[in-house]
Every structure is written in structure tokens, then in C-alpha cells.
Design a protein around this motif. Sequence first.
Motif, PDB file in Angstrom:
ATOM      1  N   SER A  52       0.832  -1.200   0.000  1.00 54.10           N
ATOM      2  CA  SER A  52       0.000   0.000   0.000  1.00 54.10           C
ATOM      3  C   SER A  52       0.865   1.248   0.000  1.00 54.10           C
ATOM      4  N   GLY A  53       0.239   2.315  -0.439  1.00 50.31           N
ATOM      5  CA  GLY A  53       0.933   3.596  -0.494  1.00 50.31           C
ATOM      6  C   GLY A  53      -0.063   4.720  -0.711  1.00 50.31           C
ATOM      7  N   ARG A  54       0.478   5.901  -0.898  1.00 54.18           N
ATOM      8  CA  ARG A  54      -0.328   7.107  -1.097  1.00 54.18           C
ATOM      9  C   ARG A  54       0.222   7.851  -2.294  1.00 54.18           C
ATOM     10  N   PRO A  57      -0.296  14.563  -6.021  1.00 52.99           N
ATOM     11  CA  PRO A  57       0.520  15.509  -6.780  1.00 52.99           C
ATOM     12  C   PRO A  57       1.390  16.399  -5.890  1.00 52.99           C
ATOM     13  N   VAL A  58       1.026  16.530  -4.630  1.00 54.31           N
ATOM     14  CA  VAL A  58       1.832  17.329  -3.705  1.00 54.31           C
ATOM     15  C   VAL A  58       3.075  16.552  -3.289  1.00 54.31           C
ATOM     16  N   VAL A  59       2.905  15.252  -2.999  1.00 52.50           N
ATOM     17  CA  VAL A  59       4.019  14.418  -2.547  1.00 52.50           C
ATOM     18  C   VAL A  59       4.887  13.979  -3.721  1.00 52.50           C
ATOM     19  N   GLN A  60       4.263  13.655  -4.852  1.00 52.72           N
ATOM     20  CA  GLN A  60       4.980  13.273  -6.080  1.00 52.72           C
ATOM     21  C   GLN A  60       4.670  14.324  -7.148  1.00 52.72           C
ATOM     22  N   VAL A 108      -6.766  17.162  -7.357  1.00 54.30           N
ATOM     23  CA  VAL A 108      -5.910  18.348  -7.356  1.00 54.30           C
ATOM     24  C   VAL A 108      -5.325  18.565  -5.965  1.00 54.30           C
ATOM     25  N   GLU A 109      -6.148  18.371  -4.944  1.00 54.45           N
ATOM     26  CA  GLU A 109      -5.694  18.486  -3.560  1.00 54.45           C
ATOM     27  C   GLU A 109      -5.896  17.141  -2.873  1.00 54.45           C
ATOM     28  N   GLY A 110      -5.042  16.819  -1.943  1.00 56.77           N
ATOM     29  CA  GLY A 110      -5.139  15.540  -1.258  1.00 56.77           C
ATOM     30  C   GLY A 110      -4.497  14.446  -2.087  1.00 56.77           C
ATOM     31  N   GLY A 111      -4.963  13.233  -1.901  1.00 58.09           N
ATOM     32  CA  GLY A 111      -4.363  12.125  -2.619  1.00 58.09           C
ATOM     33  C   GLY A 111      -5.282  10.920  -2.631  1.00 58.09           C
TER      34      GLY A 111
END
Length: 180
Positions: A52-54, A57-60, A108-111
Motif C-alpha cells: 500500500s501507499g499514497r 501531486p503534492v508528494v509526487q 488536485v488536492e489531497g491524494g
Amino acid sequence: MDLPTYAFQRERFWIPVRAGVGEMSAAGLGAIDHPLLSAVTEVAGGGSVVFSGRLSPVVQPWLVDHAVNGTVLLPGTGLLELVVRAGGEVGWPLVRELTLQAPLVLPVEGGVQVQVVVGAEEESGGRAVSIHSRPEDDVTAPWTGHAEGLLSAGALPEPTFELAQWPPVDARPVEVGEVV
């Protein structure tokens, strides 16, 4: 002149950190060093393994470069990378087949939460693999399937032709009308 001592007396008011808090092992998960996947766990009694992962666009931030008409998508090669890494971690590094079902759309925001599930070994000698995601801010949302495939163990087969020779020696031209 003597300095007052009270200015140098300290009393800490921080909450003490308990051992194991914030560690994946405290939640029964193993860590994986990968830019898109961060945790792994084996499903009890079944031989399946869940990675699992997240994705965000903010993190990557490189994901923003993969926008289509203003919608950020994880490219198909990203889905393939998830499968290759998961297969390699369980000792089944070859992707025999991978069928893409739906694009993985990023907000766009969050993930989004993403899971790669590697099934138990089948009688056919392979292991099923699938990729699912759901919005991270809605744990009641259903998981969306993005890809399904089959993993194989072993090494890559040797090519049957010389890779430096192009086109291959026995190649013949095919008319487009002949291709069905």
C-alpha cells in the motif's frame, strides 16, 4: 553582578513519545523503500501479500506532468512499475500479462490510497496481481480497480534473435491489410 538563575531553569511540557508510535511495525505492517509504495503485509492464511501507499501531486510533483485535459493521471507505466516492484518483493519478478481497466485519476488536492495485491500461487504456476485505489479522505468509498495481471517466477527468457540486428534476419514485411 550575578545573573538571575530563574531564566535558565527549564521545565518541559512535551507529551512523552511512546515506543512504536508512528512506526509501521506498530500497526503490523512492514516498510518498503519505494517512492510510490510504503507498506507491505501478508494476508493471514492465504499466501496473498498487500502493498500500500499514497499517491498525491503534492508528494509526487512529477505526476502533474501527466495531466490530460487538466486531469492528473498515473501513467500506465506507473501502474506497471507498481506491479513489477510488488512482484519483485515476493520473488515473482516477471509480469506475464497486465490488463489496464480504468485510469488512476489523482485529485488536485489531497491524494489517493493505492493497494497492490499479489495473490497466492495458482495451479497454473503464476500469481494474480491487481491494483486498486480510493480517495484518502473517504474511507467508506469503494475501491476502484485499475489493473489486473499475472506474475511469473524465474528469469527473463533469452531472445530468439540478435538484438543488434534490426530488422531481425528472418523478418518479412507484412501488408497492413493482412493484419486482422
